[in-house]
Write a protein that holds these residues in place. Structure first.
Motif, short mmCIF file in Angstrom:
data_model
loop_
_atom_site.label_atom_id
_atom_site.label_comp_id
_atom_site.label_asym_id
_atom_site.label_seq_id
_atom_site.Cartn_x
_atom_site.Cartn_y
_atom_site.Cartn_z
N ARG A 41 0.80 -1.21 0.00
CA ARG A 41 0.00 0.00 0.00
C ARG A 41 0.84 1.26 0.00
O ARG A 41 2.02 1.25 0.36
CB ARG A 41 -0.91 0.01 1.23
CG ARG A 41 -2.04 -0.99 1.10
CD ARG A 41 -3.02 -0.50 0.04
NE ARG A 41 -4.03 -1.50 -0.19
CZ ARG A 41 -3.97 -2.32 -1.19
NH1 ARG A 41 -2.99 -2.29 -2.04
NH2 ARG A 41 -4.93 -3.21 -1.35
N ALA A 42 0.15 2.35 -0.37
CA ALA A 42 0.71 3.70 -0.38
C ALA A 42 2.04 3.70 -1.13
O ALA A 42 2.07 3.35 -2.29
CB ALA A 42 0.85 4.25 1.04
N LEU A 43 3.12 4.07 -0.46
CA LEU A 43 4.37 4.22 -1.19
C LEU A 43 5.48 3.35 -0.61
O LEU A 43 6.66 3.67 -0.75
CB LEU A 43 4.81 5.69 -1.16
CG LEU A 43 3.90 6.61 -1.94
CD1 LEU A 43 4.28 8.06 -1.69
CD2 LEU A 43 3.96 6.32 -3.41
N PHE A 86 8.26 4.11 -8.51
CA PHE A 86 7.30 5.21 -8.49
C PHE A 86 7.35 5.99 -9.80
O PHE A 86 6.36 6.60 -10.22
CB PHE A 86 7.62 6.13 -7.31
CG PHE A 86 6.69 7.30 -7.16
CD1 PHE A 86 5.42 7.14 -6.63
CD2 PHE A 86 7.09 8.58 -7.54
CE1 PHE A 86 4.57 8.23 -6.48
CE2 PHE A 86 6.24 9.66 -7.40
CZ PHE A 86 4.98 9.48 -6.86
N SER A 87 8.50 5.96 -10.45
CA SER A 87 8.75 6.72 -11.68
C SER A 87 8.51 5.81 -12.88
O SER A 87 9.30 4.90 -13.15
CB SER A 87 10.18 7.25 -11.68
OG SER A 87 10.46 8.02 -12.83
N GLY A 96 16.02 7.13 -14.46
CA GLY A 96 15.60 6.45 -13.24
C GLY A 96 14.20 5.90 -13.24
O GLY A 96 13.68 5.55 -12.17
N ALA A 97 13.56 5.81 -14.41
CA ALA A 97 12.25 5.16 -14.44
C ALA A 97 12.42 3.69 -14.10
O ALA A 97 13.14 2.96 -14.79
CB ALA A 97 11.62 5.31 -15.83
N ILE A 99 0.85 4.66 -5.99
CA ILE A 99 2.07 3.84 -5.94
C ILE A 99 3.00 4.16 -7.10
O ILE A 99 4.13 3.67 -7.13
CB ILE A 99 1.72 2.35 -5.94
CG1 ILE A 99 0.97 1.94 -7.20
CG2 ILE A 99 0.93 2.00 -4.68
CD1 ILE A 99 0.82 0.45 -7.39
N GLY A 100 2.54 4.95 -8.06
CA GLY A 100 3.37 5.31 -9.19
C GLY A 100 2.72 6.38 -10.03
O GLY A 100 1.50 6.57 -9.97
N VAL A 101 3.54 7.09 -10.79
CA VAL A 101 3.06 8.16 -11.67
C VAL A 101 3.75 8.04 -13.02
O VAL A 101 4.98 8.01 -13.11
CB VAL A 101 3.34 9.56 -11.06
CG1 VAL A 101 2.90 10.65 -12.02
CG2 VAL A 101 2.65 9.71 -9.71
#
Length: 419
Positions: A5-7, A70-71, A96-97, A394-396
């Protein structure tokens, strides 16, 4: 296995494998990434406040930046590189993706390739300048003073070998063009042609091999077909969905490294019900706003969050504007849609940061729910902080992953500053 969950785990580094790569194309051999100036440009443009202060402290205490899940590289790094090309993917990995996206379409001979749409070759490749132009579904028609210039060229018009003979270009077309050359010169002014000389197109299998080489996770999107299914009378939607997953099995990619996506809930449910562990991280891309979904009105969410969770959906991914709104102080806050998804235990991914041009004046479609709070490019980080720490994504997806990578690496400092 359901995502944390979350990050949690957001700062997990992703090793960038360099074996068999040419020196010029290698990511950093020590596992660090290169962000370039853009994140710091955005930081300098932020309004003063605790988020800016924490990010500045992070920037002023340099340490090696690490790749982060996240990336997510949206089509690679298409703010400056032709989307879905080898060059775009390598640039995103260098920034860094931790996850890269191949949008998956099929060719005339039922092979899978990386394209954002089954029928976008006329705006994303040089097909109109080649002998294959005669194979397009709709030939080039010039602007006649009233009707815009147009064409339609689909992956299903040509074979894989023919597709591979093309070159990727920056997505865009000039609607007032009277020649093919003019038509292909339609790149939006906030992008660039500096890195468009070489646009190496990839099959889906080639993208898997490249991503394995780069040491990143993978998020393929099964594109909604632009032709009637079953294709050629035999190739069904389920055949298409299964073929995409099967290519990961054949390449030996573990299920926890793959996040299959689709805007069609039926595809997501198929993967969950029939593709074993590869369905656990299936992502429902929520585009229901085009069918009346209002993120402020739960009565328009059909099916609702509880029903989606009941289907076994673990991850939902709407456009970023659906996850946020503004309060009476014109501050960005989570939307009822985001709050409901979180309450039902759904993980969330947002798309797509840096897909618009400069944010002065409201930011356009991707920022429509928060336009009163948007007036400068630095608001990119303001929005990103709300998505990460309040919404809990959790990601964008981003068209320039250095921005999301920088934020992910600074998250601990932001958390500490908020205590």
């Amino acid at each position: 296995m359901k995502l944390t969950r979350a990050l949690q785990g957001i700062l997990t580094a992703t090793a960038l494998t360099t074996a068999t790569m040419s020196c010029a194309a290698q990511p950093p051999t020590n596992g660090n990434v290169e962000l370039g100036p853009r994140p710091y440009y955005l930081l300098a443009d932020m309004d003063d406040g605790p988020v800016k202060q924490a990010l500045q402290e992070c920037a002023n205490h340099p340490r090696p930046m690490k790749a982060s899940d996240f990336s997510i590289g949206h089509r690679g790094a298409p703010l400056q590189f032709p989307e879905h090309t080898e060059e775009s993917y390598r640039a995103a990995a260098r920034m860094g993706a931790g996850i890269l996206e191949c949008d998956v379409a099929f060719t005339k001979d039922q092979e899978l390739v990386c394209r954002h749409s089954q029928c976008d070759l006329h705006t994303t490749t040089n097909i109109l300048e080649t002998d294959l132009a005669g194979r397009c579904s709709q030939p080039f028609t010039p602007f006649d003073g009233t009707h815009p210039a147009s064409a339609q060229c689909c992956t299903s018009d040509i074979t894989l070998a023919e597709f591979k003979s093309l070159k990727g270009k920056m997505d865009g077309a000039n609607p007032e063009a009277t020649t093919v050359t003019e038509y292909l010169q339609g790149t939006p002014d906030f992008r660039t042609e500096l890195y468009s000389a070489n646009g190496t197109l990839l099959s889906h299998k080639e993208s898997i091999a490249l991503f394995q080489q780069l040491g990143v996770k993978m998020t393929p999107e099964l594109k909604t077909p632009s032709v009637a299914m079953p294709w050629q009378g035999t190739y069904s939607q389920q055949d298409y969905a299964h073929q995409m997953i099967e290519e990961y099995r054949e390449a030996g990619v573990p299920p926890d490294q793959v996040y299959p996506q689709s805007f069609l809930l039926e595809d997501v449910r198929y993967w969950i019900d029939h593709e074993g562990a590869y369905g656990n991280q299936a992502v429902f891309l929520d585009g229901r706003d085009s069918h009346g979904l209002d993120p402020l009105n739960p009565g328009t969410w059909q099916p609702d969050m509880a029903t989606l969770a009941g289907f076994g959906v673990n991850i939902i991914a709407p456009p970023l504007w659906m996850l946020v709104t503004t309060n009476e102080l014109e501050q960005i806050v989570p939307s009822p849609y985001a709050q409901s998804a979180k309450a039902e235990g759904l993980d969330m991914i947002a798309w797509s940061l840096e897909r618009s041009g400069p944010l002065a004046g409201g930011g356009g479609w991707y920022y429509q729910s928060i336009s009163p709070a948007i007036n400068n490019d630095g608001d990119t980080f303001t929005l990103l902080d709300v998505l990460a720490r309040q919404v809990g994504v959790i990601g964008v997806f981003s068209d320039w992953p250095a921005t999301t990578t920088f934020y992910a690496n600074c998250l601990k400092r932001l958390r500490h500053a908020s205590k």
